[in-house]
Design an enzyme around this catalytic site. Structure first.
Site, PDB file in Angstrom:
ATOM      1  N   GLY A  90       2.416   2.462  10.832  1.00 36.58           N
ATOM      2  CA  GLY A  90       3.628   3.477  10.654  1.00 36.58           C
ATOM      3  C   GLY A  90       4.216   3.958  11.875  1.00 36.58           C
ATOM      4  N   GLU A 136      -5.340  -4.733  10.363  1.00 34.41           N
ATOM      5  CA  GLU A 136      -4.489  -3.731  10.502  1.00 34.41           C
ATOM      6  C   GLU A 136      -4.653  -3.076  11.900  1.00 34.41           C
ATOM      7  OE1 GLU A 136      -2.372  -2.818   6.669  1.00 34.41           O
ATOM      8  OE2 GLU A 136      -3.982  -1.100   6.946  1.00 34.41           O
ATOM      9  N   SER A 190       3.422  -1.914  10.181  1.00 31.92           N
ATOM     10  CA  SER A 190       4.971  -2.197  10.587  1.00 31.92           C
ATOM     11  C   SER A 190       5.321  -3.537  10.248  1.00 31.92           C
ATOM     12  CB  SER A 190       5.229  -1.766  11.909  1.00 31.92           C
ATOM     13  OG  SER A 190       4.827  -0.469  12.103  1.00 31.92           O
ATOM     14  N   HIS A 196      -9.273   1.551   4.755  1.00 28.78           N
ATOM     15  CA  HIS A 196      -7.963   1.835   5.468  1.00 28.78           C
ATOM     16  C   HIS A 196      -8.176   2.839   6.795  1.00 28.78           C
ATOM     17  CE1 HIS A 196      -3.869   2.816   6.473  1.00 28.78           C
ATOM     18  NE2 HIS A 196      -3.509   1.699   5.623  1.00 28.78           N
ATOM     19  N   GLU A 211      -6.378   5.012   7.629  1.00 26.93           N
ATOM     20  CA  GLU A 211      -6.084   6.397   7.352  1.00 26.93           C
ATOM     21  C   GLU A 211      -7.515   7.126   6.697  1.00 26.93           C
ATOM     22  OE1 GLU A 211      -2.613   5.784   5.525  1.00 26.93           O
ATOM     23  OE2 GLU A 211      -1.731   5.074   7.288  1.00 26.93           O
ATOM     24  N   GLY A 246       3.075  -1.056   4.277  1.00 28.74           N
ATOM     25  CA  GLY A 246       3.024   0.440   3.894  1.00 28.74           C
ATOM     26  C   GLY A 246       4.607   0.513   3.529  1.00 28.74           C
ATOM     27  N   LYS A 248       0.166   4.356  -0.310  1.00 26.54           N
ATOM     28  CA  LYS A 248      -0.365   5.516   0.113  1.00 26.54           C
ATOM     29  C   LYS A 248       0.096   6.772  -0.676  1.00 26.54           C
ATOM     30  CE  LYS A 248       0.157   3.179   4.898  1.00 26.54           C
ATOM     31  NZ  LYS A 248       0.178   3.239   5.969  1.00 26.54           N
ATOM     32  N   ASN A 265       0.962  -1.229  -0.036  1.00 28.57           N
ATOM     33  CA  ASN A 265       0.088  -0.177  -0.054  1.00 28.57           C
ATOM     34  C   ASN A 265       0.800   1.292   0.010  1.00 28.57           C
ATOM     35  OD1 ASN A 265      -1.512   1.988   0.434  1.00 28.57           O
ATOM     36  ND2 ASN A 265      -2.319   1.359   2.474  1.00 28.57           N
TER      37      ASN A 265
END
Ligand code: 13P
Length: 258
Positions: free
Chosen positions: A177, A171, A217, A99, A101, A238, A15, A13
């Site tokens: 992150g 996730e 992570s 997601h 985010e 990510g 991003k 991903n």
């Protein structure tokens, strides 16, 4: 529990990273490295602006391309949005939906995740539906309630045939992150709970056919242990997906873990 009942899937991903020339360069580097991935599905989910470049760059290779979001309406007055038909027409096969985010920063709710998932499936896209608890939800010991609620709402009215085309990405929000990975046992606990929830909503055979990824992570150093767990069928990556060598190490961990 038999992992061969479902596909191992490693998806990057990206991003909001990479211009088109940068995207082409990264995919050109990834392609030869992962060419031997065999039964492991390798996907790069990239920003909308990179999709056409990405699809052209991976043509003839075993790398598939995904988008990072999709709107639920077929067309119309939705300024700035992209429909599922627009993605399939480009040759996009997967799409990340819900997601954390998007949930955190862009008002995504389980209701809109459900709508997007159904729209994606109707257009022939394979959704990667993201679920995960916040740190304080874990600390309050309600991880399973949170995950069960997300799975039930996000997949509401999705048929058994369609859920088999859907990938679930677990996730934990606190691991994204942050460099703070869930332990392999924590990841397995929740991924196995997701499968049990799917078995209740559908049936065991359907639940056994669904690929469940871990994301948060995941990196070249911890992937092998996470992927060795019986219900961790892949990863949604990510930061480490932006480095060809690291991404490949994760793909190879999935190849070896099959
Ligand atoms: P990181 O691997 O950078 O923690 O991101 C995980 C993620 O959000 C993948 O969708």
């Amino acid at each position: 529990m038999n992992k061969s009942l479902r596909k191992a899937i490693i998806a990057g991903n990206w991003k909001m990273n990479k211009t088109r020339p940068e995207a082409k360069e990264l995919l050109e580097a990834i392609k030869p490295l992962v060419a031997n991935a065999g039964e492991v599905e390798v996907i790069a989910c990239v920003p909308y602006t990179n999709l056409e470049t990405a699809v052209n760059t991976v043509a003839g290779s075993n790398v598939k391309i995904g988008a990072e979001n999709v709107h639920f309406e077929k067309s119309g007055a939705f300024t700035g949005e992209i429909s599922a038909d627009m993605l399939t027409e480009l040759g996009v096969e997967y799409v990340v939906i819900g997601h954390s985010e998007r949930r955190q920063y862009f008002g995504e709710t389980d209701e809109t995740v459900n709508k997007r998932t159904k729209a994606a499936l109707a257009a022939g896209l394979k959704p990667i539906v993201c679920v995960g608890e916040l740190l304080w939800e874990r600390e309050c010991n309600i991880t399973e309630e949170v995950i069960a609620r997300q799975i039930k709402l996000d997949l509401f009215d999705v048929s058994a045939a369609d859920v088999k085309k859907t990938v679930i990405a677990y996730e934990p929000v606190w691991a994204i992150g942050t460099g703070k990975t869930a332990t392999a046992d924590q990841a397995e606990e929740v991924c196995s709970f997701i499968r049990a929830t799917l078995a209740k909503l559908y049936d065991q055979a359907t639940a056994d056919a669904v690929t469940i990824q871990y994301g948060g992570s995941m990196n070249a150093g911890n992937a092998a242990e996470l992927l060795s767990k019986p219900n961790v069928d892949g990863g949604l990556i990510g930061g480490a997906s932006l480095k060809a060598a690291d991404f490949n190490t994760i793909v190879q961990a999935a190849v070896n873990g099959q």
